[in-house]
Design an enzyme around this catalytic site. Sequence first.
Site, short mmCIF file in Angstrom:
data_model
loop_
_atom_site.label_atom_id
_atom_site.label_comp_id
_atom_site.label_asym_id
_atom_site.label_seq_id
_atom_site.Cartn_x
_atom_site.Cartn_y
_atom_site.Cartn_z
N GLY A 72 0.81 -1.22 0.00
CA GLY A 72 0.00 0.00 0.00
C GLY A 72 0.84 1.26 0.00
N TYR A 109 -12.76 -2.91 11.24
CA TYR A 109 -11.42 -2.29 11.26
C TYR A 109 -10.74 -2.58 12.60
CZ TYR A 109 -7.88 1.38 10.68
OH TYR A 109 -6.69 2.08 10.57
N LYS A 138 -7.31 -4.82 13.22
CA LYS A 138 -6.08 -4.27 13.80
C LYS A 138 -5.71 -4.99 15.10
CE LYS A 138 -5.32 -1.30 10.52
NZ LYS A 138 -4.19 -1.46 9.60
N SER A 169 -3.27 0.04 14.46
CA SER A 169 -4.01 1.29 14.73
C SER A 169 -4.37 1.34 16.21
CB SER A 169 -5.29 1.32 13.91
OG SER A 169 -6.17 2.29 14.41
N ASP A 189 -3.05 -7.07 -5.60
CA ASP A 189 -4.16 -6.92 -4.66
C ASP A 189 -3.85 -7.83 -3.47
OD1 ASP A 189 -6.43 -7.07 -3.16
OD2 ASP A 189 -7.78 -7.52 -4.83
P1 NDP Z 1 -4.72 5.60 2.52
O1 NDP Z 1 -6.16 5.36 2.22
O2 NDP Z 1 -4.16 6.94 2.29
O3 NDP Z 1 -3.81 4.54 1.73
C1 NDP Z 1 -4.15 3.18 1.74
C2 NDP Z 1 -3.13 2.41 0.92
O4 NDP Z 1 -3.47 1.01 1.00
C3 NDP Z 1 -3.14 2.81 -0.55
O5 NDP Z 1 -1.83 2.89 -1.02
C4 NDP Z 1 -3.88 1.64 -1.22
O6 NDP Z 1 -3.39 1.36 -2.52
C5 NDP Z 1 -3.48 0.48 -0.31
N1 NDP Z 1 -4.41 -0.64 -0.45
C6 NDP Z 1 -5.71 -0.72 -0.06
N2 NDP Z 1 -6.21 -1.92 -0.42
C7 NDP Z 1 -5.21 -2.60 -1.05
C8 NDP Z 1 -5.11 -3.88 -1.65
N3 NDP Z 1 -6.16 -4.72 -1.69
N4 NDP Z 1 -3.93 -4.25 -2.20
C9 NDP Z 1 -2.86 -3.41 -2.18
N5 NDP Z 1 -2.89 -2.18 -1.63
C10 NDP Z 1 -4.06 -1.79 -1.09
O7 NDP Z 1 -4.54 5.15 4.05
P2 NDP Z 1 -3.39 5.48 5.13
O8 NDP Z 1 -2.13 5.79 4.45
O9 NDP Z 1 -3.94 6.40 6.12
O10 NDP Z 1 -3.31 4.04 5.84
C11 NDP Z 1 -2.16 3.21 5.79
C12 NDP Z 1 -2.22 2.24 6.96
O11 NDP Z 1 -2.17 2.97 8.18
C13 NDP Z 1 -3.53 1.43 7.00
O12 NDP Z 1 -3.25 0.10 7.38
C14 NDP Z 1 -4.33 2.13 8.08
O13 NDP Z 1 -5.23 1.26 8.70
C15 NDP Z 1 -3.22 2.57 9.03
N6 NDP Z 1 -3.60 3.67 9.91
C16 NDP Z 1 -4.00 4.89 9.41
C17 NDP Z 1 -4.37 5.89 10.27
C18 NDP Z 1 -4.82 7.23 9.79
O14 NDP Z 1 -5.44 7.96 10.56
N7 NDP Z 1 -4.55 7.61 8.54
C19 NDP Z 1 -4.34 5.69 11.73
C20 NDP Z 1 -3.91 4.39 12.14
C21 NDP Z 1 -3.55 3.43 11.25
P3 NDP Z 1 -4.24 1.59 -3.90
O15 NDP Z 1 -4.88 2.94 -3.78
O16 NDP Z 1 -3.16 1.52 -4.95
O17 NDP Z 1 -5.22 0.46 -4.01
#
Ligand code: NDP
Length: 226
Positions: free
Chosen positions: A11, A154, A158, A141, A62
């Site tokens: 991701g 969610y 986590k 998280s 994915d």
């Molecule tokens: P974003 O929504 O900004 O980014 C999510 C990322 O995950 C994207 O790059 C997306 O890629 C990727 N992703 C989602 N589904 C898939 C999949 N099936 N296969 C491959 N890649 C996937 O979220 P954040 O950056 O905020 O979150 C990143 C992590 O941090 C997550 O695990 C989230 O739970 C955790 N987190 C975030 C917090 C926050 O407040 N932001 C707080 C605590 C934890 P693409 O678009 O290319 O599909």
Amino acid sequence: MENNNVAIVTGASRGIGREIAKSLAKRGIIVVANYNKSEKEALKLQEELKKEEIAIDIFKADISKKEECEKLIKYTENKYKKIDILINNAGIDKYQLIDEVKEEDWNEIINTNLYSAFCMCQGAVKNMIHNKKGCIINISSIWGIVGASQEILYSISKAGMDGLTKALAKEVGPSNIRVNSIAPGIINTEINNNLSNQEIDQIKEEIPLNKIRENTRYCKMCKLVN
Ligand code: NDP
């Protein structure tokens, strides 16, 4: 900066994963930055770093599907022969009351956030055990610890990730592999786009600094500053 380590970041097209991938690549680590839907953003990341003469590898998978996790692991092993660092970062969220949750929601969120981390760990530790070296970081998280209303799947995913971290840390620690979770609070990325202003204000009240982290950057001493 020369560094022989090889890292996979899941991701990495957007948000936190993108910043982690960038930060590792800038330290000279060979990074395989995974993306799924956001190909344009992944290519933009590659372009952005290229301007600074930094290479980064991007790979579409994915990761909610075991076979796609295996492809990502195989690609990295075939190309770079080893995996030193695995960052399980990819994640999604959905706001629902418990009676709105359908089986497909369970499959989507649990597979993307938790089963993916399990599959990636399962693939990577084989290589790490062989090399007697490795570091796995699971982006968990705060909601996995304290629970979040209307984010039951969610929170489950986590909490499960933290269980995976603790159990695997004990299992592979003797092979010199470290497994840790990072549990961020709220960070301003697209995952939080569904929150209303009122909800954001309520969350802010629980944060000692009364603000949500916006554009984070790292100072030379590697301490997070705002
Ligand atoms: P974003 O929504 O900004 O980014 C999510 C990322 O995950 C994207 O790059 C997306 O890629 C990727 N992703 C989602 N589904 C898939 C999949 N099936 N296969 C491959 N890649 C996937 O979220 P954040 O950056 O905020 O979150 C990143 C992590 O941090 C997550 O695990 C989230 O739970 C955790 N987190 C975030 C917090 C926050 O407040 N932001 C707080 C605590 C934890 P693409 O678009 O290319 O599909």
